[in-house]
Design a protein around this motif. Structure first.
Motif, mmCIF file in Angstrom:
data_model
loop_
_atom_site.group_PDB
_atom_site.id
_atom_site.type_symbol
_atom_site.label_atom_id
_atom_site.label_comp_id
_atom_site.label_asym_id
_atom_site.label_seq_id
_atom_site.Cartn_x
_atom_site.Cartn_y
_atom_site.Cartn_z
ATOM 1 N N VAL A 1 8.787 1.699 -2.568
ATOM 2 C CA VAL A 1 7.942 2.634 -3.316
ATOM 3 C C VAL A 1 6.484 2.465 -2.914
ATOM 4 O O VAL A 1 5.782 3.428 -2.576
ATOM 5 N N MET A 2 6.004 1.225 -2.927
ATOM 6 C CA MET A 2 4.598 0.997 -2.604
ATOM 7 C C MET A 2 4.284 1.455 -1.182
ATOM 8 O O MET A 2 3.254 2.067 -0.933
ATOM 9 N N LEU A 3 5.192 1.134 -0.254
ATOM 10 C CA LEU A 3 4.977 1.509 1.150
ATOM 11 C C LEU A 3 4.775 3.004 1.290
ATOM 12 O O LEU A 3 3.785 3.474 1.855
ATOM 13 N N SER A 4 5.721 3.805 0.716
ATOM 14 C CA SER A 4 5.628 5.246 0.945
ATOM 15 C C SER A 4 4.473 5.847 0.155
ATOM 16 O O SER A 4 3.786 6.747 0.653
ATOM 17 N N VAL A 5 4.222 5.339 -1.067
ATOM 18 C CA VAL A 5 3.123 5.905 -1.856
ATOM 19 C C VAL A 5 1.782 5.655 -1.165
ATOM 20 O O VAL A 5 0.949 6.563 -1.031
#
Lengths: 261, 270
Positions: free
Chosen positions: B97-101
């Motif tokens: 989640v953090m990576l794509s956001v």
């Protein structure tokens, strides 16, 4: 390459260490067990702090130097009890003292060997370095491993590992690895040895080496070992049985200090 | 042949890039040993990708891109740890989640700026991008990271090999994990000019993966990793110099893959 560069590198590394303070992982303790190695009063605990209790109101004590077997059916809480004594799981109720103080992480006097140690698979580590990790209890942060070599050599010899010292850990058999982990606990200089079914899945040779190490040498430590093997029990001074959430004691240790027996 | 090697050295930018790739390669290869051994490749990818919004945001606001990148990387690490801290949440998906956001935020910020071209170097690396000031940042990071790895070697090794025993001794494996993430963030930030946000993670993973095939101890893994990173980094820069269509990041990563393949094919089975 001339030895100049490696030597310079080492000197810079040493200088880096000299800049830093020596900080212990925890306050050092002296190994001078006298009286009771383990005392539990009204102890209740479960595999998780907020989960159901595996046993309640457990009262028992283990004198210093006493070799104690911990028996009971699967799920009776043997592993939980050992993990509580090691300081890995807080008790839900009651009080407990191990080697004179409540269990906590960072206490070099307590050594614990899990039933299934979670070692990182394929980690590049030689057996000798694994055993050396026990001496970290006597080192601190920012300190290169410098002392305890004699204890490491002794432990390797007593557990029949001297020849294997330069083998990678992941190339060892289950029995060799288990012996290395026991050597590591010994090198730690612990007073209380908590072993969770150390013979599970061992061949006879490894098992005999470990038994000889624990029972025949008169080492100055207290052993509490979870076991399922009825043939084992004759070797122990005392048997603790976990059954239906309570602790029963059989064959109480006699009063004298078993370390000098 | 010798002329082909010597000619680029007359260009100051190429010498700076060579120094940068040597320093950054050593830093990332040593850190990478722990990244690979602890199976943290995914979180290192997240950290390096999240540098993008940090750098773009810092450029738009007009302060140091390194500070922006570091802030974004630390935000990613902290955010992933916080998302994963809830009971039943998997760390894997929290990192995803953090990576794509963060990466999406970076792309959105890039649209605010005038052109994509300014940012191509940011994504894929650029040989000409390394200035004298960047070189100082890279050198300082290398010294700091290597110093940290050296003085905490025994704790990092213990916590990476046997987390439970580390906590039993009081060696704080959770703290060691955070220290390692912070060091990875620092190392990634220092390499982003040269290799680009999309490919920096390769500098952590490929040399160290080569080292794992060849080394028997953690220092040996690091030494082989450094050798692989230096060989791949230097030849990648030359590749990028003679084939300007190949961005430096792509060249470096492709050249690092060669020793990895050779080690995979010819390393003795352990």
């Amino acid at each position: 390459m001339s030895p100049f560069w490696p030597r310079l590198g080492r000197q810079i590394g040493d200088a880096a260490f000299a800049l830093l303070p020596t900080l212990r992982y925890a306050r050092p303790e002296k190994n001078d067990c006298s009286g009771e190695a383990v005392v539990a009063r009204g102890l209740a605990a479960g595999a998780r702090v907020d989960g159901p209790a595996a046993f309640r109101a457990a009262d028992f004590s283990i004198p210093c130097g006493c070799r104690t077997a911990l028996i009971g059916p699967n799920g009776s809480g043997k592993s939980t009890l050992l993990r509580v004594l090691a300081g890995l799981v807080p008790p839900q109720a009651g009080e407990v003292l191990v080697a004179g103080a409540p269990p906590a992480l960072g206490r070099s006097r307590i050594a614990y060997l899990s039933q299934r140690p979670q070692l990182t698979e394929g980690f590049p580590l030689l057996l000798r370095r694994l055993v050396q990790m026990g001496t970290y209890a006597h080192h601190g942060w920012f300190e290169e491993c410098r002392h305890g070599e004699a204890a490491v050599d002794q432990a390797l010899a007593q557990l029949g590992l001297t020849e294997l010292a330069d083998r990678p850990v992941h190339a060892l058999s289950g029995g060799q690895l288990q012996r290395a982990l026991i050597a590591r606990a010994f090198v730690q200089g612990a007073e209380v040895l908590l072993l969770d079914e150390p013979y599970a899945a061992l061949d006879a040779a490894s098992r005999e080496i470990i038994e000889r190490f624990l029972f025949d040498q008169g080492h100055a430590f207290t052993v509490l070992m979870a076991t399922h093997d009825p043939a084992d029990l004759a070797r122990f001074d005392r048997i603790l049985e976990l059954r239906g959430g309570a602790v029963l004691t059989k064959h109480a240790c006699s009063g004298h200090d078993h370390r000098h027996a | 042949m010798l002329d082909l090697l010597l000619e680029p050295l007359s260009e100051p930018f190429f010498v700076r890039a060579l120094l940068a790739v040597a320093l950054g390669g050593v830093t990332c290869a040593c850190l990478g040993a722990y990244v690979v051994l602890r199976r943290m490749a995914f979180v290192s990818t997240a950290l390096t990708h999240s540098i993008l919004p940090g750098v773009v945001g810092a450029m738009l606001l007009g302060f140091s891109p390194y500070l922006g990148a570091l802030a974004a990387a630390l935000l990613t690490a902290g955010g992933a740890a916080w998302l994963a801290s809830r009971k039943g949440a998997s760390e894997d998906s929290a990192i995803g989640v953090m990576l794509s956001v963060m990466f999406a935020a970076g792309v959105a910020l890039m649209q605010q700026a005038n052109s994509w071209r300014d940012f191509a170097g940011l994504l894929f690396g650029s040989v000409v991008a390394v200035g004298a000031a960047d070189l100082w940042v890279i050198a300082a990071t290398a010294v700091g990271v290597l110093f940290g790895l050296r003085v905490l070697h025994k704790e990092l090794e213990l916590a990476s090999f046997d987390e439970e025993y580390a906590s039993l001794l009081g060696a704080r494996p959770g703290l060691m994990r955070m220290v390692l993430l912070a060091l990875v963030a620092l190392g990634a930030v220092s390499c982003v000019r040269l290799v680009g946000a999309l490919l920096t993670t390769a500098l952590f993973v490929i040399p160290a993966a080569t080292g794992v095939l060849l080394g028997r101890t953690v220092p040996q893994v690091m030494a082989w990793g450094v050798a692989c990173a230096l060989a791949g980094g230097v030849s990648g820069l030359y590749l990028s110099y003679y084939l300007p269509a190949v961005p430096s990041g792509a060249g470096i990563v492709l050249c690092c893959a060669v020793p990895y393949l050779l080690a995979r094919l010819f390393a003795p089975r352990r």
